[in-house]
Design a protein around this motif. Sequence first.
Motif: not given
Length: 224
Positions: A1-22
């Motif tokens: 369960m923790a794996f999916w939480h970390f995966l979701a957080i990682g995806c959100v952070l990656a998306l935020a970084i991509a938007v920030w750098a867009s």
Amino acid sequence: MAFWHFLAIGCVLALAIAVWASSIRIRIRYSRSGHFDQLVVIARALFGLVRIQTAIPSIMIKGFDIVYRQRGKEEAGLIRRKKRTTKRIGMRGASRFMKRYRTLLGNVFHFKKRVRKLLRKVECTRWRLDIEIGLGDAALTGTAAGLAWSVLGCAAALTGHFVALKTHPHGSVKPNYSGEELSIVWEADFRLRFGDAFVELAKFGTGALRIAKTVRSWRAAPGS
């Protein structure tokens, strides 16, 4: 369960970084042929998911008023909206515009300074100005062509003064010795990082809300 939480957080952070750098990309094209002017502005953001296009197919002067037709298209994902308007800007409308502009300047402390800082972060990636001119007389046309070259150079330098030129300006002046003509085509592409725009708007603080309110009033009645 923790794996999916970390995966979701990682995806959100990656998306935020991509938007920030867009990048926010803006293309402007102005043309004049005969007595008609045309202006087209296209803006894209968030990897093309948000797209705004505004076209003014004709600008005419009637008496002391400026009359123009405007077509707009806004896209955000699958949502699309189109609108067409015909507007007239007279002396009273110009006076009200200046009053709103002064109100805008008073809404934010050091507004001009912050706008200049934001403009310095705007990159011009394409710049071209083509002029074709003819005055019906060979000597006058040659003189006017020389002046047009000076105007072209000054326009490029002025652009470089306000924004960061990341390209070599291109342009041409074509004299027409056989008739009377004035044709102008100016095209430019601009780019601004989404993160830079967000930071500068955040620096405006609550004044940004008053700016948005003032801009909305302009769009609601620009010619009133």
